[in-house]
Design an enzyme around this catalytic site. Sequence first.
Site, short mmCIF file in Angstrom:
data_model
loop_
_atom_site.label_atom_id
_atom_site.label_comp_id
_atom_site.label_asym_id
_atom_site.label_seq_id
_atom_site.Cartn_x
_atom_site.Cartn_y
_atom_site.Cartn_z
N ASP A 77 -19.74 -12.57 -114.50
CA ASP A 77 -20.13 -12.45 -115.04
C ASP A 77 -20.54 -11.10 -114.70
O ASP A 77 -20.74 -10.42 -114.35
CB ASP A 77 -21.65 -13.34 -116.13
CG ASP A 77 -22.48 -13.31 -114.97
OD1 ASP A 77 -22.71 -12.62 -114.02
OD2 ASP A 77 -22.86 -14.62 -115.07
N ASP A 79 -23.69 -8.14 -116.35
CA ASP A 79 -24.48 -7.76 -116.68
C ASP A 79 -24.23 -6.28 -117.21
O ASP A 79 -23.49 -5.49 -116.53
CB ASP A 79 -25.84 -7.42 -115.87
CG ASP A 79 -25.87 -9.38 -115.48
OD1 ASP A 79 -25.82 -10.18 -116.48
OD2 ASP A 79 -26.02 -9.88 -114.37
N ASP A 160 -33.89 -6.27 -107.32
CA ASP A 160 -34.26 -6.68 -105.86
C ASP A 160 -33.66 -6.30 -104.53
O ASP A 160 -34.72 -5.38 -103.68
CB ASP A 160 -33.95 -8.19 -106.06
CG ASP A 160 -32.27 -8.44 -106.14
OD1 ASP A 160 -31.79 -7.65 -106.47
OD2 ASP A 160 -32.37 -10.30 -106.66
P1 ATP Z 1 -25.11 -13.48 -109.26
O1 ATP Z 1 -24.65 -13.51 -110.25
O2 ATP Z 1 -23.71 -13.65 -109.06
O3 ATP Z 1 -25.70 -15.08 -109.12
P2 ATP Z 1 -26.93 -11.05 -110.06
O4 ATP Z 1 -26.86 -10.13 -108.99
O5 ATP Z 1 -25.37 -10.82 -110.76
O6 ATP Z 1 -25.87 -12.16 -109.06
P3 ATP Z 1 -28.56 -12.76 -111.35
O7 ATP Z 1 -29.18 -13.69 -110.81
O8 ATP Z 1 -27.09 -12.53 -113.07
O9 ATP Z 1 -27.73 -12.47 -110.36
O10 ATP Z 1 -29.10 -11.17 -111.80
C1 ATP Z 1 -28.53 -10.67 -112.25
C2 ATP Z 1 -29.62 -9.00 -111.62
O11 ATP Z 1 -30.39 -8.83 -112.07
C3 ATP Z 1 -29.29 -8.92 -109.92
O12 ATP Z 1 -27.70 -8.27 -109.88
C4 ATP Z 1 -30.46 -8.12 -110.18
O13 ATP Z 1 -30.35 -6.61 -110.29
C5 ATP Z 1 -31.48 -8.07 -111.47
N1 ATP Z 1 -32.60 -8.98 -110.25
C6 ATP Z 1 -32.35 -10.50 -111.26
N2 ATP Z 1 -33.22 -11.58 -110.76
C7 ATP Z 1 -34.39 -10.71 -109.64
C8 ATP Z 1 -35.52 -10.62 -109.62
N3 ATP Z 1 -35.95 -11.92 -108.88
N4 ATP Z 1 -36.23 -9.05 -108.61
C9 ATP Z 1 -35.54 -9.07 -108.76
N5 ATP Z 1 -34.60 -8.23 -109.52
C10 ATP Z 1 -33.34 -8.99 -109.69
MG MG Z 2 -25.42 -11.83 -112.54
#
Ligand code: ATP
Ligand code: MG
Length: 458
Positions: A77, A79, A160
């Site tokens: 997805d 963001d 993170d």
């Molecule tokens: P995926 O969607 O493939 O699981 P993602 O990196 O997009 O991976 P998400 O959970 O959708 O992960 O979160 C979007 C973004 O928000 C992350 O890329 C990160 O930058 C930030 N993020 C999410 N959770 C945290 C957290 N617990 N602490 C700090 N930053 C976070």
């Molecule tokens: Mg994501």
Amino acid sequence: MPRKLLERMTRWFKPGSPKNGILPEPRIIPRDQHPISRKQISRAALDVLYGLHKAGFDAYLVGGCLRDILSGRQPKDFDVATNATPEQVNRLFKRSRIIGRRFQIVHVRFGREVIEVSTFRAMNRDDNPDRDQHHAHEETGLVLRDNTWGSIEEDALRRDFTINALYYNIADFTLHDFAGSINDIENQVIHLIGDPQTRFREDPVRMLRAARFSAKLGFHIDKATAGPIPDMAELLLQVPAARLFDEVLKLFLSGHARHSYEQLRELDLFRFLFPETHQALQGEHGETWEAMLLAAMDNTDRRLELNKPVTPAFIYAVLLWPVIQQRMGGYLSSGLPPAQALHKSATRALNNQIKHTAVPRRFSAVMREMWELQLRLDKRAGKRADALMEHPRFRAAYDFLLLREQAGEIKPGLGDWWTRYQEEDEQSRRQMISQLGNQGGGGRKRRRRRRKKPATDN
Ligand code: ATP
Ligand code: MG
């Protein structure tokens, strides 16, 4: 250069007071020097980015989607990060909705796709939703909200991992790298931004995220990031069980279950998610049960690869099976009939597990049925086999049985029988049943009613 930048950032970076530090200068990579093209970005994400841009706001793609594209994967997805407030974003897009209270983000919907839009935020309000409980009084204050918003530099630092902190600017198609992100994606290494211990304490779920990204991407977790995890793993016990349930689904139902499991074991995180399973796996039949668990995880990964549906109930049923089996032994030897022993063990196992990962009832009900069917699958006489096949959980219970046989938990034979039975025509089925003879649970016995009162739970 980016590595040095990261080192510098790590040195001055004190969570809670980013404004006092020197914020990092981004390394800006022009369009002709990076491979991200608009063709790889969904129409919906582009619409949101352009919509914000035309309204005069900054608009960036951020995080996981860029990491995935740069490492040759299809993003799950997209963001978006912007300097527009949630209200402003909400006003701009018709099909949008503000989500969350303390940390509002906006979901913009395009058919089945949802674009998540977040406003640049500063570090002193960390991402940990669990803090809501402890800071309830802050909920209402407008001041808090104002303080929450930050610059893009601050936004990068509160993310993170470096691999999740890259930004793509729709204004000029440049990439903005504040934390050595590109380097780390290229080198396939997972690096927490800032001081690992502080960042894990702020939000222990980041430990699970490290394990998950490592499993998903095959990246190595940097030593400084991985090092403190086993000692800090216990902090997971403070995280609300509902959030942990969601994280477990991402770990085990995203196509990399086996690797996730291996990472969780390696980092000593598993036992704080599944304490009783962990204990059972250390016991006498531990190896067999672990083999069953791994086979289930491989199955799940294969099904996802083939676009077949998967359910949390199945993997959870396997995860708790060793716990149930172990406890059942005790009940059986104290004289309880198998069905009751199973029922009691299941209740105990579920009650203990939901304290750690909140398994919703719609799944635990299915799990119970799958377990109960394990006792019934071997009673096939008369019309029983046909009745079993009509059971809504028959297929899942049959798959479960095959796993048990495959792992050597029970001796082989029954699974094969059921495989053949499902393939045969009516006449051959009758023959199979009559060949059972005295095995298979006897047809007549069924009509004899038991008069004993059923035992109550617990
Ligand atoms: P995926 O969607 O493939 O699981 P993602 O990196 O997009 O991976 P998400 O959970 O959708 O992960 O979160 C979007 C973004 O928000 C992350 O890329 C990160 O930058 C930030 N993020 C999410 N959770 C945290 C957290 N617990 N602490 C700090 N930053 C976070
Ligand atoms: Mg994501």
